[in-house]
Design a protein around this motif. Structure first.
Motif, PDB file in Angstrom:
ATOM      1  N   LEU A 100       0.822  -1.212   0.000  1.00  0.00           N
ATOM      2  CA  LEU A 100       0.000   0.000   0.000  1.00  0.00           C
ATOM      3  C   LEU A 100       0.855   1.261   0.000  1.00  0.00           C
ATOM      4  N   ALA A 105      -1.105   4.461  -1.108  1.00  0.00           N
ATOM      5  CA  ALA A 105      -2.455   4.278  -0.592  1.00  0.00           C
ATOM      6  C   ALA A 105      -2.486   4.264   0.933  1.00  0.00           C
ATOM      7  N   SER A 309      -5.842   1.014   4.643  1.00  0.00           N
ATOM      8  CA  SER A 309      -6.051   2.246   3.879  1.00  0.00           C
ATOM      9  C   SER A 309      -6.846   3.256   4.690  1.00  0.00           C
ATOM     10  N   THR A 318     -12.244   5.684   1.190  1.00  0.00           N
ATOM     11  CA  THR A 318     -11.428   4.486   1.162  1.00  0.00           C
ATOM     12  C   THR A 318     -12.172   3.399   0.414  1.00  0.00           C
TER      13      THR A 318
END
Length: 324
Positions: A100, A105, A309, A318
């Motif tokens: 991520l 993210a 996230s 999200t």
């Protein structure tokens, strides 16, 4: 701002860590992580409130390339985190977060894996929920946990002993907005409970992969009357501990099949309380359950990506589990 930082903890940091954590003079041990970054094995911290336990911390690769502080995730059942053959949320979390961060993210974060003690069920069983349960259910839960709930002492251990030690040892961002608690099954309930009990220290929680939130519900089929009674008790208990929206973020998921079937009515009791407190989906709340048409096909990895996230990306919408 970046800075050249040694890839190993300094001698001064290790001495400080030994003072904070050591029993019998043990010193933290660092080793590489397959996901990048490194694991730090910390000896048990002495506690006046809970049984001593080991801690496995994970530092992201960015930790050695920067001089600023990092958010912290406190992860229940942390003994599973460093298992290279594991197939759990805990063993996947470092790799998922690394992925991520590479996609921008989520922010890089320190993960503090808290090993379970032999009193795991009693420590994760939320004491404030117990009086609201129907009497027969309360007796059944205490019998299955082999004693009354120990969650109040466990939360004090997290808040008054473990978190201060971690903040001294590592470069953290100690504010509640940057401090999250994550768990699965009863560990997820304990994560939400920690935020409810100490919202001035723990800002966010993720209750991932449902499972049975209180034993013995995953071991027996409840009657409709029992489900209704426990669901009402849970809603009453959630109403006592969930703080007002504005400074917190919550992720919860549960399904309507398999082991999630036992969690669905009880975790779902949090929904109306969260909405009443002002939490909104896509902002500070991601709450996915049986109404998601494809939920039963969503993998734990996808749920984990959605949770991280939310917890580690300030503001913005999200993705739902399984969507990017």
């Amino acid at each position: 701002m970046t800075n050249s930082v040694s890839p190993t903890l300094s001698r001064r940091s290790l001495i400080a860590a030994g003072a904070a954590f050591a029993i019998g003079g043990a010193i933290p041990v660092a080793r590489a992580s397959p996901a990048g970054g490194r694991f730090i094995e910390l000896p048990p911290i002495a506690s006046a409130h809970a049984a001593p336990r080991r801690i496995t911390a994970w530092l992201p690769a960015e930790y050695d390339r920067a001089s600023w502080g990092f958010p912290v995730i406190y992860l229940h059942d942390g003994q599973l985190m460093a298992d290279p053959k594991g197939d759990t949320i805990q063993s996947a979390i470092a790799g998922t977060l690394t992925e991520l961060v590479a996609r921008q993210a989520a922010e890089p974060a320190i993960i503090v894996g808290i090993w379970s003690s032999t009193d795991r069920l009693r420590e994760f069983c939320p004491a404030a929920f117990m009086p609201a349960l129907p009497p027969a259910a309360r007796i059944g839960v205490e019998d299955a946990c082999r004693g009354p709930a120990l969650s109040e002492g466990y939360v004090r251990y997290l808040a008054e002993e473990l978190k201060p030690a971690i903040d001294r040892l590592f470069r953290t961002r100690p504010d509640p907005a940057d401090t999250s608690v994550v768990g699965t099954g009863m560990g997820g309930m304990a994560a939400l409970y920690a935020v409810g009990r100490r919202p001035e220290l723990f800002g966010n929680a993720a209750w991932i992969a449902g499972g049975s939130p209180l034993v013995p519900y995953g071991k027996a089929v409840l009657s409709d009357e029992e489900v209704t009674g426990v669901e009402r008790a849970f809603e009453h208990a959630f109403d006592r501990i969930i703080p007002q929206a504005g400074r917190h973020r919550f992720y919860l998921d549960y399904g309507d099949c398999g082991t999630d079937l036992f969690a669905y009515p009880f975790q779902g009791a949090a929904d109306p309380v969260l909405y009443d407190r002002g939490y909104r989906r896509g902002g500070d709340l991601l709450c996915e359950g049986a109404p998601h048409p494809d939920f039963r096909r969503v993998s734990d990895d996808e749920k984990l990506r959605a949770a991280l996230s939310l917890l580690l990306r300030p503001g913005g919408c999200t993705p739902r589990p399984g969507e990017d």
